[in-house]
Design a protein around this motif. Structure first.
Motif, PDB file in Angstrom:
ATOM      1  N   VAL A   4      -9.836  16.214  55.338  1.00 52.90           N
ATOM      2  CA  VAL A   4      -9.261  15.528  54.109  1.00 52.90           C
ATOM      3  C   VAL A   4      -8.255  16.545  53.395  1.00 52.90           C
ATOM      4  N   PRO A   5      -7.254  15.929  52.728  1.00 49.07           N
ATOM      5  CA  PRO A   5      -6.260  17.000  52.244  1.00 49.07           C
ATOM      6  C   PRO A   5      -6.801  17.889  51.281  1.00 49.07           C
ATOM      7  N   SER A   6      -6.322  19.042  51.018  1.00 48.85           N
ATOM      8  CA  SER A   6      -6.995  19.848  49.862  1.00 48.85           C
ATOM      9  C   SER A   6      -6.242  19.421  48.562  1.00 48.85           C
ATOM     10  N   THR A   7      -6.944  19.252  47.455  1.00 48.28           N
ATOM     11  CA  THR A   7      -6.289  18.890  46.440  1.00 48.28           C
ATOM     12  C   THR A   7      -5.901  20.254  45.401  1.00 48.28           C
ATOM     13  N   ALA A   8      -6.227  21.407  46.254  1.00 47.56           N
ATOM     14  CA  ALA A   8      -6.055  22.713  45.502  1.00 47.56           C
ATOM     15  C   ALA A   8      -4.647  23.001  45.933  1.00 47.56           C
ATOM     16  N   ARG A   9      -4.029  23.418  45.024  1.00 49.28           N
ATOM     17  CA  ARG A   9      -2.469  24.138  45.196  1.00 49.28           C
ATOM     18  C   ARG A   9      -2.586  25.139  46.041  1.00 49.28           C
ATOM     19  N   GLN A  10      -1.772  25.152  47.183  1.00 48.98           N
ATOM     20  CA  GLN A  10      -1.670  26.187  48.182  1.00 48.98           C
ATOM     21  C   GLN A  10      -0.471  27.211  47.611  1.00 48.98           C
ATOM     22  N   PRO A  11      -0.752  28.380  47.318  1.00 46.44           N
ATOM     23  CA  PRO A  11       0.217  29.458  46.642  1.00 46.44           C
ATOM     24  C   PRO A  11       1.330  29.650  47.811  1.00 46.44           C
ATOM     25  N   ARG A  12       2.547  29.489  47.238  1.00 44.48           N
ATOM     26  CA  ARG A  12       3.734  29.764  48.223  1.00 44.48           C
ATOM     27  C   ARG A  12       4.586  30.928  47.741  1.00 44.48           C
ATOM     28  N   LYS A  13       5.432  31.852  48.510  1.00 43.95           N
ATOM     29  CA  LYS A  13       6.186  32.626  48.083  1.00 43.95           C
ATOM     30  C   LYS A  13       7.265  32.078  47.158  1.00 43.95           C
ATOM     31  N   TRP A  14       7.655  33.114  46.508  1.00 47.22           N
ATOM     32  CA  TRP A  14       8.892  32.645  45.347  1.00 47.22           C
ATOM     33  C   TRP A  14      10.233  32.976  46.223  1.00 47.22           C
ATOM     34  N   THR A  15      11.107  31.803  46.145  1.00 50.75           N
ATOM     35  CA  THR A  15      12.524  32.011  46.850  1.00 50.75           C
ATOM     36  C   THR A  15      13.351  32.787  45.985  1.00 50.75           C
ATOM     37  N   ILE A  16      14.326  33.278  46.521  1.00 58.80           N
ATOM     38  CA  ILE A  16      15.590  34.002  45.935  1.00 58.80           C
ATOM     39  C   ILE A  16      15.966  33.038  44.704  1.00 58.80           C
ATOM     40  N   ALA A  17      16.240  31.775  45.284  1.00 60.21           N
ATOM     41  CA  ALA A  17      16.774  30.855  44.374  1.00 60.21           C
ATOM     42  C   ALA A  17      16.035  30.532  42.999  1.00 60.21           C
ATOM     43  N   GLU A  18      14.596  30.316  43.543  1.00 57.85           N
ATOM     44  CA  GLU A  18      13.749  30.331  42.247  1.00 57.85           C
ATOM     45  C   GLU A  18      13.599  31.377  41.246  1.00 57.85           C
ATOM     46  N   ASP A  19      13.419  32.687  41.688  1.00 57.71           N
ATOM     47  CA  ASP A  19      13.742  33.629  41.153  1.00 57.71           C
ATOM     48  C   ASP A  19      14.855  33.533  40.030  1.00 57.71           C
ATOM     49  N   GLN A  20      16.161  33.371  40.661  1.00 59.91           N
ATOM     50  CA  GLN A  20      17.351  33.199  39.985  1.00 59.91           C
ATOM     51  C   GLN A  20      17.210  32.262  38.860  1.00 59.91           C
ATOM     52  N   LYS A  21      17.037  31.047  39.010  1.00 62.92           N
ATOM     53  CA  LYS A  21      16.553  30.030  38.230  1.00 62.92           C
ATOM     54  C   LYS A  21      15.693  30.638  37.129  1.00 62.92           C
ATOM     55  N   LEU A  22      14.599  31.364  37.322  1.00 61.98           N
ATOM     56  CA  LEU A  22      13.650  31.759  36.427  1.00 61.98           C
ATOM     57  C   LEU A  22      14.339  32.493  35.341  1.00 61.98           C
ATOM     58  N   ARG A  23      15.312  33.732  35.983  1.00 62.45           N
ATOM     59  CA  ARG A  23      15.792  34.535  35.280  1.00 62.45           C
ATOM     60  C   ARG A  23      16.743  33.846  34.366  1.00 62.45           C
ATOM     61  N   GLU A  24      17.514  32.833  34.974  1.00 63.14           N
ATOM     62  CA  GLU A  24      18.404  32.210  33.943  1.00 63.14           C
ATOM     63  C   GLU A  24      17.875  31.375  32.867  1.00 63.14           C
ATOM     64  N   GLU A  25      16.720  30.637  32.995  1.00 63.40           N
ATOM     65  CA  GLU A  25      16.086  29.874  32.245  1.00 63.40           C
ATOM     66  C   GLU A  25      15.400  30.971  31.008  1.00 63.40           C
ATOM     67  N   VAL A  26      14.926  32.077  31.621  1.00 63.27           N
ATOM     68  CA  VAL A  26      14.368  33.147  30.560  1.00 63.27           C
ATOM     69  C   VAL A  26      15.540  33.796  29.578  1.00 63.27           C
ATOM     70  N   GLU A  27      16.614  34.226  30.234  1.00 61.47           N
ATOM     71  CA  GLU A  27      17.514  34.715  29.428  1.00 61.47           C
ATOM     72  C   GLU A  27      18.408  33.785  28.509  1.00 61.47           C
ATOM     73  N   ALA A  28      18.161  32.436  28.732  1.00 59.55           N
ATOM     74  CA  ALA A  28      18.530  31.265  27.842  1.00 59.55           C
ATOM     75  C   ALA A  28      17.742  31.374  26.532  1.00 59.55           C
ATOM     76  N   GLN A  29      16.335  31.522  26.919  1.00 58.83           N
ATOM     77  CA  GLN A  29      15.558  31.538  25.866  1.00 58.83           C
ATOM     78  C   GLN A  29      15.498  32.824  25.059  1.00 58.83           C
ATOM     79  N   LEU A  30      15.834  34.177  25.617  1.00 56.21           N
ATOM     80  CA  LEU A  30      16.005  35.182  25.034  1.00 56.21           C
ATOM     81  C   LEU A  30      17.061  35.196  23.982  1.00 56.21           C
ATOM     82  N   ILE A  31      18.266  34.552  24.543  1.00 56.84           N
ATOM     83  CA  ILE A  31      19.552  34.301  23.389  1.00 56.84           C
ATOM     84  C   ILE A  31      18.995  33.768  22.335  1.00 56.84           C
ATOM     85  N   GLU A  32      18.169  32.808  22.359  1.00 58.14           N
ATOM     86  CA  GLU A  32      17.534  32.074  21.389  1.00 58.14           C
ATOM     87  C   GLU A  32      16.957  32.990  20.415  1.00 58.14           C
ATOM     88  N   GLY A  33      16.247  34.114  20.994  1.00 59.30           N
ATOM     89  CA  GLY A  33      15.267  34.822  20.282  1.00 59.30           C
ATOM     90  C   GLY A  33      14.217  35.422  21.063  1.00 59.30           C
TER      91      GLY A  33
END
Length: 159
Positions: A4-33
């Motif tokens: 039976v497929p597990s309903t629990a999320r399997q952890p997966r490593k963050w990609t470089i692209a995801e880290d970059q997108k996270l930085r961009e999104e956080v920085e966009a909010q930091l500009i707002e305060g």
């Protein structure tokens, strides 16, 4: 056998692209305060929850928390932090800046606490340990709590 497929999320490593997108999104909010809306950030990174994003930012990207071996200065800062804040690990970690609250707690409880018993193991303790393993299995926390409250879990496990 049917799997039976597990309903629990399997952890997966963050990609470089995801880290970059996270930085961009956080920085966009930091500009707002300040960063307030982790849900909005998570919406920009498919497959990641607001909690995933917040933890990744706090533990890996924001302050560049260290992993691995502790330096002498970090140990000194940890001892001072415990002296000042007790075992309020979030406050201690804020003082150290390079380690998380969990890392601080583990380092103190397993290595630096001056109340830890570091003496040679006695024959009677070996006998108690053998009986405890037979009773509790490899549940080191239970063995520590019941039989060796002044020894660290690592010390017990390694013995």
């Amino acid at each position: 056998m049917l799997q039976v497929p597990s309903t629990a999320r399997q952890p997966r490593k963050w990609t470089i692209a995801e880290d970059q997108k996270l930085r961009e999104e956080v920085e966009a909010q930091l500009i707002e305060g300040e960063v307030k809306d982790w849900c909005r950030i998570a919406n920009a990174i498919p497959g990641r929850s607001n909690k995933d994003c917040r933890k990744r930012w706090k533990n890996a990207l924001e302050g560049g928390l260290r992993k691995g071996q502790w330096s002498k200065s970090e140990d000194t800062q940890l001892a001072r932090g415990v002296q000042r804040h007790g075992q309020r690990w979030v406050l201690v970690a804020e003082q150290i800046k390079t380690r998380s609250a969990d890392q601080c707690a583990k380092r103190w409880q397993q290595s630096l606490d001056p109340d830890l018993d570091r003496s040679e193991w006695r024959e009677t303790e070996d006998e108690i340990l053998i009986q405890a393993v037979q009773k509790f299995g490899r549940h080191w926390k239970d063995i520590q709590r019941q039989c060796f409250p002044t020894r660290s879990k690592n010390c017990i496990k390694n013995r």
